[in-house]
Design a protein around this motif. Structure first.
Motif, short mmCIF file in Angstrom:
data_model
loop_
_atom_site.label_atom_id
_atom_site.label_comp_id
_atom_site.label_asym_id
_atom_site.label_seq_id
_atom_site.Cartn_x
_atom_site.Cartn_y
_atom_site.Cartn_z
N ARG A 187 0.88 -1.23 0.09
CA ARG A 187 0.25 -0.05 0.15
C ARG A 187 0.84 1.35 -0.13
O ARG A 187 1.91 1.36 0.88
N THR A 188 0.75 2.21 -0.82
CA THR A 188 1.25 3.46 -0.83
C THR A 188 0.55 4.52 -0.14
O THR A 188 -0.58 4.43 0.04
N SER A 189 1.43 5.18 0.74
CA SER A 189 0.84 6.17 1.42
C SER A 189 1.38 7.55 1.14
O SER A 189 2.38 7.72 0.47
N TYR A 190 0.43 8.45 1.32
CA TYR A 190 0.82 9.93 1.03
C TYR A 190 0.47 10.90 1.95
O TYR A 190 -0.31 10.30 3.11
N LYS A 191 1.00 12.12 2.11
CA LYS A 191 0.45 12.77 3.25
C LYS A 191 0.09 14.22 2.76
O LYS A 191 0.82 14.82 1.79
#
Length: 186
Positions: A156-160
């Motif tokens: 899973r890719t996370s962004y902020k």
């Protein structure tokens, strides 16, 4: 007679208005009012559906679970405790779907809010930037102020966001890459 009636009606309305805000002084006319006539129903506003680093609506990081209303029109219908208690402590539901999970700390205060993708669109919570659960990753990449934070062990890719919201991109076989969760925590 007409003037007397209008004056009397205005006096009753004024007394009722004052008595709703001040429970220590009431007249005979105000005594006939029920408590329900002085209360207002919780109605959703734009801020109730905007996720920030603090939370959304009345669901805020650090807030005691016991202080939450059982439902807020337009935001959620119910809050249920996780019967198994393995991963999440509470489920927040709307239109027969879980729209977010709440983790709580040892003091029963909210420590993490995970707003989730709901197939069918029951979840109308968005970030300040307009990011929503179910937003395709291609659209997310066009939003100013969003930076890629990494990839976890599950792929899973996370962004902020610049406002402190973590976005999780998960792969759905029939949906493609989309925002599956928006998270805030202490």
């Amino acid at each position: 007679m007409k003037k007397t009636f209008l004056f009397s009606l205005a006096a009753i309305v004024a007394t009722a208005f004052v008595s709703c805000g001040n429970k220590t002084e009431q007249s005979a006319a105000a005594d006939s009012l029920t408590t329900d006539s002085c209360q207002t129903e919780a109605v959703a506003t734009v801020d109730d559906n905007t996720l920030t680093a603090e939370g959304f609506g009345i669901i805020k990081i650090g807030k005691a679970m016991t202080s939450l209303a059982p439902s807020v029109e337009g935001v959620y219908d119910s809050i249920d405790e996780d019967p198994e208690g393995e991963f999440w402590s509470y489920y927040v539901n709307k239109d027969d779907a879980t729209i977010c999970f709440l983790d709580v700390d040892e003091n029963n205060a909210i420590s993490k809010i995970s707003v989730t993708y709901v197939d069918g669109g029951a979840n109308n919570i968005k970030t300040v930037e307009g990011i929503y659960p179910g937003m395709p990753e291609a659209e997310l990449n066009k939003v100013d102020g969003v930076e890629k934070a990494g990839v976890d062990d599950f792929g899973r890719t996370s962004y902020k966001t610049k406002n402190g919201v973590t976005l999780v991109i998960d792969s759905y076989v029939d949906k493609g890459q989309l925002v599956s969760e928006m998270q805030v925590e202490k």
